[in-house]
Motif scaffolding. Structure first.
Motif, PDB file in Angstrom:
ATOM      1  N   GLU A  91       9.914  -9.863  -2.580  1.00  4.57           N
ATOM      2  CA  GLU A  91      10.309  -7.800  -2.871  1.00  4.57           C
ATOM      3  C   GLU A  91       9.738  -8.263  -3.953  1.00  4.57           C
ATOM      4  O   GLU A  91       9.128  -7.472  -4.488  1.00  4.57           O
ATOM      5  CB  GLU A  91      11.743  -7.934  -3.057  1.00  4.57           C
ATOM      6  N   ALA A  92      10.032  -9.082  -5.007  1.00  6.32           N
ATOM      7  CA  ALA A  92      10.215  -9.468  -6.618  1.00  6.32           C
ATOM      8  C   ALA A  92       8.380  -9.523  -6.886  1.00  6.32           C
ATOM      9  O   ALA A  92       8.126  -9.164  -7.496  1.00  6.32           O
ATOM     10  CB  ALA A  92      11.447 -10.091  -7.535  1.00  6.32           C
ATOM     11  N   ASP A  93       8.190 -10.110  -5.630  1.00  3.23           N
ATOM     12  CA  ASP A  93       6.695 -10.635  -5.764  1.00  3.23           C
ATOM     13  C   ASP A  93       5.726  -9.958  -5.540  1.00  3.23           C
ATOM     14  O   ASP A  93       4.675  -9.260  -6.145  1.00  3.23           O
ATOM     15  CB  ASP A  93       6.365 -12.195  -5.395  1.00  3.23           C
ATOM     16  N   SER A  94       6.452  -8.773  -4.295  1.00  2.62           N
ATOM     17  CA  SER A  94       5.558  -7.683  -3.832  1.00  2.62           C
ATOM     18  C   SER A  94       5.297  -6.599  -5.298  1.00  2.62           C
ATOM     19  O   SER A  94       4.170  -6.071  -5.181  1.00  2.62           O
ATOM     20  CB  SER A  94       5.825  -7.010  -2.985  1.00  2.62           C
ATOM     21  N   ALA A  95       7.276  -6.173  -5.731  1.00  4.85           N
ATOM     22  CA  ALA A  95       6.631  -5.742  -6.821  1.00  4.85           C
ATOM     23  C   ALA A  95       5.586  -5.487  -8.162  1.00  4.85           C
ATOM     24  O   ALA A  95       5.028  -5.249  -8.492  1.00  4.85           O
ATOM     25  CB  ALA A  95       8.587  -6.177  -7.833  1.00  4.85           C
ATOM     26  N   GLY A  96       5.586  -6.692  -8.061  1.00  3.67           N
ATOM     27  CA  GLY A  96       3.675  -7.609  -9.144  1.00  3.67           C
ATOM     28  C   GLY A  96       3.341  -7.240  -8.587  1.00  3.67           C
ATOM     29  O   GLY A  96       2.180  -6.872  -9.354  1.00  3.67           O
ATOM     30  N   GLN A  97       2.830  -7.397  -7.322  1.00  3.68           N
ATOM     31  CA  GLN A  97       1.932  -6.451  -6.794  1.00  3.68           C
ATOM     32  C   GLN A  97       1.486  -5.133  -6.914  1.00  3.68           C
ATOM     33  O   GLN A  97       0.287  -4.843  -7.108  1.00  3.68           O
ATOM     34  CB  GLN A  97       1.765  -7.152  -5.264  1.00  3.68           C
ATOM     35  N   ILE A  98       2.800  -5.275  -6.989  1.00  4.27           N
ATOM     36  CA  ILE A  98       2.443  -3.205  -6.644  1.00  4.27           C
ATOM     37  C   ILE A  98       2.442  -2.631  -8.543  1.00  4.27           C
ATOM     38  O   ILE A  98       1.813  -2.060  -8.384  1.00  4.27           O
ATOM     39  CB  ILE A  98       3.570  -2.519  -5.713  1.00  4.27           C
ATOM     40  N   ARG A  99       2.109  -3.220  -9.106  1.00  3.10           N
ATOM     41  CA  ARG A  99       2.557  -3.054 -10.367  1.00  3.10           C
ATOM     42  C   ARG A  99       1.179  -3.194 -10.534  1.00  3.10           C
ATOM     43  O   ARG A  99       0.277  -2.192 -11.331  1.00  3.10           O
ATOM     44  CB  ARG A  99       3.424  -4.045 -11.140  1.00  3.10           C
TER      45      ARG A  99
ATOM     46  N   GLU B 287       1.234  -1.166  -0.077  1.00  2.35           N
ATOM     47  CA  GLU B 287       0.005  -0.058   0.314  1.00  2.35           C
ATOM     48  C   GLU B 287       0.758   1.050   0.023  1.00  2.35           C
ATOM     49  O   GLU B 287       0.554   2.294  -0.716  1.00  2.35           O
ATOM     50  CB  GLU B 287      -0.753   0.165   1.332  1.00  2.35           C
ATOM     51  N   GLY B 288       2.259   1.441   0.740  1.00  6.16           N
ATOM     52  CA  GLY B 288       2.392   2.092   1.107  1.00  6.16           C
ATOM     53  C   GLY B 288       3.229   2.679  -0.301  1.00  6.16           C
ATOM     54  O   GLY B 288       3.233   3.133  -0.850  1.00  6.16           O
ATOM     55  N   CYS B 289       4.419   1.933  -0.830  1.00  8.80           N
ATOM     56  CA  CYS B 289       4.952   2.223  -2.668  1.00  8.80           C
ATOM     57  C   CYS B 289       4.072   2.544  -3.382  1.00  8.80           C
ATOM     58  O   CYS B 289       4.368   3.249  -4.603  1.00  8.80           O
ATOM     59  CB  CYS B 289       5.692   0.932  -2.525  1.00  8.80           C
ATOM     60  N   THR B 290       3.032   1.532  -3.376  1.00  7.47           N
ATOM     61  CA  THR B 290       1.999   1.727  -4.062  1.00  7.47           C
ATOM     62  C   THR B 290       1.427   3.771  -4.630  1.00  7.47           C
ATOM     63  O   THR B 290       1.329   3.838  -5.501  1.00  7.47           O
ATOM     64  CB  THR B 290       0.081   1.589  -4.192  1.00  7.47           C
ATOM     65  N   ALA B 291       1.433   3.677  -3.592  1.00  7.86           N
ATOM     66  CA  ALA B 291       0.788   5.138  -2.892  1.00  7.86           C
ATOM     67  C   ALA B 291       1.634   6.147  -3.284  1.00  7.86           C
ATOM     68  O   ALA B 291       1.578   7.136  -3.777  1.00  7.86           O
ATOM     69  CB  ALA B 291       0.329   5.658  -1.622  1.00  7.86           C
TER      70      ALA B 291
END
Length: 544
Positions: free
Chosen positions: A67-75, A41-45
């Motif tokens: 973190e690579a998987d989290s980056a995909g979720q942010i995308r 949520e924070g990185c998306t914002a």
């Protein structure tokens, strides 16, 4: 492409999702989140704020596969929010994270200094030619499969060399030098060519603008010699915050953009990520105004060395000298004034000369005039006076730093003189001295090397930088590093006298030069311990 008439260096185009880098595309602007990438949520914002400010790419710290998987979720979260800004994974030490990120984001940054080579320890290693070739085979074995995953997923790559993270292997053979930094990336580029993979952007960064600009220029020479035309990502690492960070970034990035080098830029500030974008936009737009400018006459050849003399009465001072507005009234009443568009004027009396320019490409015109003047035998001390009519103080600072950086880093003047109605006399003096310090020409204050922060940062960077500055900013001539983690910390601040580096959450390690003096100090004690270390080193004096 010359140092007089502006034109962009021709490159191939690299697509990062919908954004093209290089070729005929404008210089692209980017920044980096400073939160844990697992904070979806924070990185998306934060990514949305960067995009709203004008950022065209956003980079995320990617320590591991999670973190690579989290980056995909942010995308995906950005897509759902209607924001299509491309995401870049920033990987160090962990090829597995790079392989996974190639499947989840639009571009992956890997560091040639630690993609395969072990983390540097500043130890000298001996290799026979056969042993060195075997090390390159190890790189080939890891890098080629990574490129194939990128090719399959349409993922771009940035090869990002940092001065602070060269491997012991490279430093043992080439030294801690621009040549070593260039060879670090050229090894990977030759392997990419074997694989016919050209979706690559290159960066070579340092916290020292002299090292950074010389290394980028050397890289371009080496690539041209091997018929490579990859786009360049420019940045000055650990530039700091406030005016110092803006001036230092504009000096380094602007002096290269002025010569047509650079296709995407990141202004690294120890501030909120979105604060970087307006500075980057100011800089990119200012240089872009030079497209198709009125041609500047070019000398038949470029002098090898200018050897401009010191100014009379200032022989014992560092060069160049910064001048206040009143200097000409007391010391330069007999100086020659000339517009750079005129033909060379007489130089026989060797009096100081003040040069100015109203050309769209002022550094180019001034370089042309000065080179023709020197070729004609001129040896006068030369002071460059430039006026900035902008009402925005930040615009004045960024533009002046870019213009004078292009001149000072190539030794084109012995004095600088800024006129700007938007700044007070004191602010002008501070700007002039800041530019001279950023170019390494004259040291007038403490220099702080501080990173912009990212998901690896182990303390509140902005508050810590403020505390360190408050305690040590009176120590003229010292260089102090404040680094959020160990990735670039010990290496990037190796040129610093003292360093404050995040070791673990709430724990700090203190350095003197490259040597770690104290490890895992509680954060609440670290500034006092830093002061004690400076005292022990004999470099402390109380503020006046």
């Amino acid at each position: 492409m010359t140092r007089y008439n502006y034109s962009r260096r021709p490159t191939v185009e690299v697509r990062v999702a919908s954004v093209g880098i290089g070729s005929s595309n404008p210089v692209r602007l980017q920044s980096m989140t400073n939160l844990s990438t697992n904070d979806i949520e924070g990185c998306t914002a934060q990514s949305i704020r960067i995009a709203d400010a004008g950022g065209e790419l956003v980079r995320l710290t990617t320590q591991g596969v999670r973190e690579a998987d989290s980056a995909g979720q942010i995308r995906r979260a950005l897509h759902d929010a209607g924001c299509d800004v491309p995401l870049v994974a920033d990987v160090h030490f962990n090829p597995k994270a790079a392989f996974r990120a190639a499947e989840t984001v639009d571009k992956v940054r890997i560091n040639p200094g630690n993609f395969v080579d072990a983390a540097r320890t500043f130890k000298h290693l001996e290799y026979t030619d056969a042993e060195y070739a075997a090390e390159l085979d190890k790189i080939r074995g890891a890098f080629l499969p990574f490129l194939e995953i990128c090719r399959k997923n349409g993922t771009a790559v940035r090869l990002g060399v940092n001065h602070g993270s060269l491997s012991d292997r490279i430093m043992s053979r080439y030294g801690d030098t621009p040549a070593g930094m260039v060879e670090s990336v050229m090894e990977f580029l030759r392997i990419a060519r074997e694989a016919d993979f050209d979706r690559i952007v290159i960066s070579i960064k340092a916290s020292d603008t002299v090292v950074m600009t010389r290394t980028v220029r050397l890289l371009v020479e080496k690539m041209d010699a091997e018929d490579m035309h990859f786009p360049l990502h420019l940045g000055v690492t650990e530039a700091g915050d406030g005016d110092d960070g803006r001036v230092k970034s504009a000096v380094g990035i602007g002096s290269l953009l002025a010569d047509g080098l650079g296709d995407t830029i990141r202004v690294s500030l120890s501030e909120e990520p979105e604060a970087e974008i307006p500075v980057a936009k100011l800089l990119a737009d200012y240089i872009a105004e030079r497209e198709n400018h009125t041609p500047i006459p070019e000398p038949e050849r470029t002098p090898e060395h200018l050897h401009l003399p010191a100014l009379p009465g200032f022989e014992k001072m560092s060069w160049p000298v910064a001048f206040g507005v009143d200097f000409t009234e007391t010391n330069l009443t007999d100086a020659h004034f000339a517009d750079a568009s005129q033909k060379p004027i007489p130089y026989g009396d060797k009096k100081p000369m003040v040069l100015t320019s109203s050309h769209t490409n002022r550094p180019g015109e001034l370089r042309s005039w000065i080179d023709r003047f020197v070729l004609a035998g001129g040896r006068n001390p030369l002071i460059v006076r430039l006026r900035y009519a902008d009402t925005d103080p930040d615009a004045v600072k960024v533009k002046a730093a870019a213009d004078f950086g292009a001149l000072l880093l190539q030794d084109y003047c012995t004095g600088i003189w800024i006129e700007a109605p938007a700044l007070s006399a004191q602010e002008i003096a501070e700007l002039e001295l800041g530019i001279l310090q950023a170019t390494g020409k004259r040291i007038s204050k403490t220099e702080f090397v501080s990173c912009p922060g990212c998901g690896r940062t182990l303390f509140d960077l902005q508050k810590t930088v403020a505390r360190v500055k408050a305690a040590t900013s009176h120590l003229k001539g010292l260089k102090i590093g404040v680094m959020g983690c160990i990735v670039n910390g010990p290496g990037e601040m190796a040129g610093a006298d003292y360093g404050y580096v995040g070791a673990a959450r709430g724990k700090i390690s203190l350095y003197k030069g490259k040597q770690c003096i104290a490890m895992n100090i509680p954060e609440e004690e670290a500034v006092d311990r830093l002061i004690a270390l400076i005292r022990e080193g004999g470099d402390w004096h109380d503020p006046q």
